[in-house]
Motif scaffolding. Sequence first.
Motif, mmCIF file in Angstrom:
data_model
loop_
_atom_site.group_PDB
_atom_site.id
_atom_site.type_symbol
_atom_site.label_atom_id
_atom_site.label_comp_id
_atom_site.label_asym_id
_atom_site.label_seq_id
_atom_site.Cartn_x
_atom_site.Cartn_y
_atom_site.Cartn_z
ATOM 1 N N GLN A 439 -8.134 -13.569 11.494
ATOM 2 C CA GLN A 439 -9.491 -14.443 12.098
ATOM 3 C C GLN A 439 -9.571 -14.903 13.212
ATOM 4 O O GLN A 439 -11.054 -15.253 13.818
ATOM 5 C CB GLN A 439 -9.383 -15.492 10.723
ATOM 6 N N THR A 442 -10.647 -12.159 15.360
ATOM 7 C CA THR A 442 -12.337 -11.783 14.759
ATOM 8 C C THR A 442 -13.281 -12.788 15.440
ATOM 9 O O THR A 442 -14.523 -12.761 16.154
ATOM 10 C CB THR A 442 -12.287 -12.123 13.113
ATOM 11 N N LEU A 443 -12.693 -14.105 15.583
ATOM 12 C CA LEU A 443 -13.872 -15.002 15.959
ATOM 13 C C LEU A 443 -13.862 -15.255 17.161
ATOM 14 O O LEU A 443 -15.183 -14.976 17.561
ATOM 15 C CB LEU A 443 -12.864 -16.554 15.605
ATOM 16 N N ARG A 446 -16.503 -12.279 18.334
ATOM 17 C CA ARG A 446 -17.375 -12.286 17.451
ATOM 18 C C ARG A 446 -18.643 -13.787 18.697
ATOM 19 O O ARG A 446 -20.148 -13.186 18.824
ATOM 20 C CB ARG A 446 -17.378 -13.433 16.125
ATOM 21 N N LEU A 447 -17.857 -14.209 19.695
ATOM 22 C CA LEU A 447 -17.850 -14.989 20.546
ATOM 23 C C LEU A 447 -18.322 -14.527 21.599
ATOM 24 O O LEU A 447 -19.330 -14.100 22.080
ATOM 25 C CB LEU A 447 -16.787 -16.266 20.857
ATOM 26 N N ASP A 468 -9.829 -16.738 25.829
ATOM 27 C CA ASP A 468 -11.139 -17.265 25.924
ATOM 28 C C ASP A 468 -12.357 -17.341 27.071
ATOM 29 O O ASP A 468 -13.426 -17.795 26.178
ATOM 30 C CB ASP A 468 -11.321 -18.486 24.943
ATOM 31 N N ASN A 502 -23.043 -21.148 16.077
ATOM 32 C CA ASN A 502 -23.191 -21.404 15.077
ATOM 33 C C ASN A 502 -23.958 -21.922 13.921
ATOM 34 O O ASN A 502 -22.804 -22.525 12.521
ATOM 35 C CB ASN A 502 -23.120 -23.218 16.327
ATOM 36 N N LEU A 505 -21.342 -19.285 11.996
ATOM 37 C CA LEU A 505 -20.347 -19.569 11.463
ATOM 38 C C LEU A 505 -20.268 -20.927 9.919
ATOM 39 O O LEU A 505 -19.566 -20.862 9.506
ATOM 40 C CB LEU A 505 -19.450 -19.837 12.781
ATOM 41 N N TYR A 516 -14.836 -25.580 9.176
ATOM 42 C CA TYR A 516 -16.179 -24.321 10.201
ATOM 43 C C TYR A 516 -14.958 -25.049 11.342
ATOM 44 O O TYR A 516 -15.369 -26.323 11.521
ATOM 45 C CB TYR A 516 -17.359 -25.216 9.865
ATOM 46 N N HIS A 517 -15.220 -24.146 12.281
ATOM 47 C CA HIS A 517 -15.359 -24.752 13.732
ATOM 48 C C HIS A 517 -16.254 -24.600 14.460
ATOM 49 O O HIS A 517 -16.948 -23.731 14.705
ATOM 50 C CB HIS A 517 -13.733 -24.047 14.285
ATOM 51 N N LEU A 519 -18.149 -24.002 17.455
ATOM 52 C CA LEU A 519 -17.704 -23.333 19.398
ATOM 53 C C LEU A 519 -18.860 -23.866 20.375
ATOM 54 O O LEU A 519 -20.023 -24.532 19.744
ATOM 55 C CB LEU A 519 -17.744 -22.406 18.434
#
Length: 659
Positions: A439, A442-443, A446-447, A468, A502, A505, A516-517, A519
């Motif tokens: 996950q 994936t995050l 996606r970013l 990142d 966001n 997400l 939910y995180h 970003l």
Amino acid sequence: MEGAPRASSARGVNGTPKISRKLRLILLTIATILIVSALTRFPFWSLQELRSFDYLSTFDDPAPPVDSPIVVAIDEPSLAEINVQWPWPRDIHARLIAALRAAGAKAIGLDIIFAEPSTPERDAALAEVLGPDVVLAGDESVIVTPQAEQLVRTTPLPLFTDAGAVTGMASITLSGDGTFRELPRYEDGLARQIARTAGRPDALPPGDWLMQSYGPARSYPTVSYYQALDPENFLPKDFFRDRVVIVGLSLQNAPEINHGGADAFATPYTVHTGRLVAGVEIQATIFDNITHGSAIRRAETPFVLGGVALAALLAALTVWRSTGWQTAAVTLGVTLALAAISYLLIRHAHLFVSPLGPALAFVSVAIGQAAFDYADERRNRKQITRAFSRYLSPALVERLARDPSQLRLGGERRTLSILFCDVRGFTTIAETMKDDPEQLTTLINRLLTPLSDIVLGHGGTIDKYIGDCLMAFWNAPLDDEDHANHAVAAAIDMLARMETLNVELKREAAERGAVYHQLRIGVGINTGDCVVGNMGSSQRFDYSVLGDSVNLASRLEGASKNYGVPLLIGEGTALLADHFTSLELDRITVKGRTVASPIFTALAAVPADIATKHKRFITARYAGTLQAEDALFVDLTAALPALSNYYEMVRSELANSGA
């Protein structure tokens, strides 16, 4: 990046030595000279050169000279008129000789062999009219047996030569394709003997001579045999006066080459008509070549090889720097020029220098080098596409591939706009997702995917991903005069994309019942001089940038969180990014620098009065006259909500310091 090509490197992509273009061209030129020179020594090549001679020597359709021999043709009308089976009785030929002599003929040649006796009366009748003004044909042939080759010479009966007639060899030699081109070398050839009999000097020195043709069949002035028997009734007055006359078999309609014919041969003109020329006309042509000196000498071997070498060197000079579509045009032009030169030499110097060898040499070098260059270009385009497809937009990659000259690798100094983008608090997010690495991956994807797309969409080059963090720059490898505006536009679009991401997400987390995180990113941009090029080892390297301006861009990204704004830009970017409003925020001394640098943020559009009010705000702050209760805080926070955190930070600092 691995696989980026060097414009002028002595090594290939994998680090192995590669041959330089100029050295390869030199080797190609030398190989071409040697190979083409060797080709000219083969019989099949000589035959092709002779075929080119056929076209060039007959290009302007030369006509027989005005004093050329008259042909008396044993043709179909004569066979019908005389109505006697061939071979005709020799007393008929005696009548012809007498009639021609009476009509004033200077010399009479009979392309007829009288080697066997007929009846005594008829042989005597012919012998009676013969004299030194008559040339009778002989023949020379080679009889091949398993034991040996025997040269057999057939001559007229002694009865005729004793009467004063001259013997001339009518034999001719054909080329490998069955075409007559080379003048006979017999000193007692039929045409030479007729020329001597007529008192015409021999204008050709001994040697190998090619025949100059004077048109297709029936180009020479020709009358039928039966007409010459009675010229007073059938021909104009003085038709034969002081003329050379050659008698022989000549069909009214020249036979076609694929059917053959009696005493008829292919000549250089056959390439135009496909028809054979009678042997008697060939003897007339040989006569004119000898007496007028119109025969053509073949160039000696050193001259031919020199032409090949000169053409190859000229081609090498033509493509020494580069090749292109012009190469084909130049090659065609040179080929035509070589043919024209060969034609002019035939006409004005009576020298045949085949254009085929020099033309082949020029084409081999020019087109060969063009093929090498094309292969190199294709290979370079593949390398460029492979090397930059991950870092540039497809449109820019295609532009680079079409024109690799825009790619100047190996390290160069140029002014760039550098962007750093980092995710705020990503360490905490990664810690909470440590049990679910898929996950987390994936995050990250996606970013970084939309952020990368935005960079590429604005013409930027992605330098690298550091976890990142994303690093990109503008104005390399392709020129971008508006690089600062493009970098800032990319940053603003990245911030806008984060808002929509966001929202997505948050919705997805609610649907899954997951945490939910949010970003958030910080972006730093700086513009200045950098060194850009291949960085790394000879086996593996990246296309990257180095310099103080890069370090400042990284520091600005890190400092953005301290000022409560997601985007900080350096002074160089603020000066060049004129599509946006740049608002100065502070002057700081970043790590690694001793001079305080002004830092700015950029907004899409700010009214002029608000920008002026912010300028008063920052001036007062630097002067120490700004108060925590100043109304500017309220006005600017309301006018520029994107900077509300920044204004609150400054107000809190002033309040805590007692200002």
